[in-house]
Design a protein around this motif. Sequence first.
Motif, PDB file in Angstrom:
ATOM      1  N   VAL A   1       0.837  -1.201   0.000  1.00  0.00           N
ATOM      2  CA  VAL A   1       0.000   0.000   0.000  1.00  0.00           C
ATOM      3  C   VAL A   1       0.874   1.255   0.000  1.00  0.00           C
ATOM      4  N   LYS A   2       0.501   2.217  -0.859  1.00  0.00           N
ATOM      5  CA  LYS A   2       1.218   3.493  -0.925  1.00  0.00           C
ATOM      6  C   LYS A   2       0.217   4.632  -0.806  1.00  0.00           C
ATOM      7  N   ILE A   3       0.661   5.700  -0.204  1.00  0.00           N
ATOM      8  CA  ILE A   3      -0.210   6.857  -0.014  1.00  0.00           C
ATOM      9  C   ILE A   3      -0.192   7.724  -1.269  1.00  0.00           C
ATOM     10  N   SER A   4      -1.323   8.348  -1.548  1.00  0.00           N
ATOM     11  CA  SER A   4      -1.444   9.225  -2.707  1.00  0.00           C
ATOM     12  C   SER A   4      -2.480  10.290  -2.383  1.00  0.00           C
ATOM     13  N   GLY A   5      -2.783  11.125  -3.389  1.00  0.00           N
ATOM     14  CA  GLY A   5      -3.880  12.069  -3.228  1.00  0.00           C
ATOM     15  C   GLY A   5      -3.560  13.321  -2.453  1.00  0.00           C
ATOM     16  N   PHE A   6      -2.342  13.439  -1.896  1.00  0.00           N
ATOM     17  CA  PHE A   6      -2.001  14.646  -1.138  1.00  0.00           C
ATOM     18  C   PHE A   6      -1.462  15.735  -2.044  1.00  0.00           C
ATOM     19  N   GLU A   7      -1.090  15.358  -3.284  1.00  0.00           N
ATOM     20  CA  GLU A   7      -0.331  16.290  -4.111  1.00  0.00           C
ATOM     21  C   GLU A   7      -1.108  17.556  -4.475  1.00  0.00           C
ATOM     22  N   PHE A   8      -2.441  17.422  -4.634  1.00  0.00           N
ATOM     23  CA  PHE A   8      -3.247  18.591  -4.958  1.00  0.00           C
ATOM     24  C   PHE A   8      -4.410  18.699  -3.972  1.00  0.00           C
TER      25      PHE A   8
END
Length: 422
Positions: free
Chosen positions: A306-313
Amino acid sequence: MVLEIIECVLKVSKKIYETVDNVQANKKRCHRLSDRIRCLVTPLNELVKQGDNSAVYKEALIDLVRTLEEARQFLKTFTKGKSVLRRLQDAYHASREKETFESLNERLNNLVPTLTFGLQVECRKSVQKTFSVTTRVTEDTKDESSDLKEIQQMVNALGLPSFHCIRFADLKEKKLHSESDLYIHYSAKYRFNQVVLKKPKYALTSARKEQFLTDARNMLQFNSESVVRVYGLCVDVRDTFMIILEHMKFGSLNELLASEQPELNRTTLIRMMIETARGLYFVHCCDVVHGSLSLSNYLVNEDLHVKISGFEFSRSERDIAQSESSNCSLPSECCEGTRIVCPKTDVYCYGLVLLALLTRLSGKHQHIDPSECQHLMANLVVDKQPLDVAKSCLANDSMMRPSMEEVVVDLTSYFEKATDSM
């Protein structure tokens, strides 16, 4: 024979300490590796003084010499100007450095039981604590974040591009993949890699476009195995901005937990708890607040990591989401007034993620309604330690919530105990 090998160990380790004093990149991880080597090697001096020539140490010492020599050669690459520049230029295309650091640390850890066999109890415990999984996970995540920040500064100073603009023509075999409230997702191939194109559905005003580009530049610091890889940005002929991400076979953690396939066993689910926590901890170590964390912001690859995402914008996404919906999955202090978010906001949201994993661990999966968390936790049949972590994360008083470092420590400790009992 054994004493001669120990002398060789001491000579190589001395060279490592000298090398580390001159590294120009990845300083935190280099020094941490050096400190761990020192912790393991220093007690061997006692064996020399005692003239202990026991054959029980021989094979382990030979392995130690090999590992130390590989470590020395690896650390030397960070002292050469040309090598450092090369690593700066390709630092965001590969994870080889991280894999090598982890491999060397793991090999040293595997030697601890044998090499500490004849030590006094207190000395043995000190070495074992230094190499424990809990200690290494928290220290390594923090060191990785610090090193990447320094690399970002070096990139800026050298005038190197801080993110990659990918030509639309270089994206092959583009197909519609899925849609969410805020994005359209396309699958494609980029340089033989399977990727996903993330295209905003909302209008990009000049202010939002500027924020979009600023966030893209800032994403350089998030090159971690705990974070979904970003290849770069693409602007098509209609001036539409898209972000290019690595393809994650099983989609979001929310989709995976709700499905029957693949089967998730106890070990995998517990590991996912660690990975979800470590991903958010890494982001916090970079002085960034996610601000919109949920099961949908964790993506799962073909190996069920599992990797975290969605924080970039997340800032842009939050602005849009808040204007379109009054629903709120954030803690109560963020659902009123200015909705200011902080690390403890993320911790609360992580509590919901952890609770979802715990419900699946108990043999079922259900949508987590924040208003029903207390009732759910009171009736959940799982181990006490991770459940207590979830309860503390979901505390109404933000001051009572733990930091993500504390969460990682507690869950890693639980993982060690759980795997030992299997």
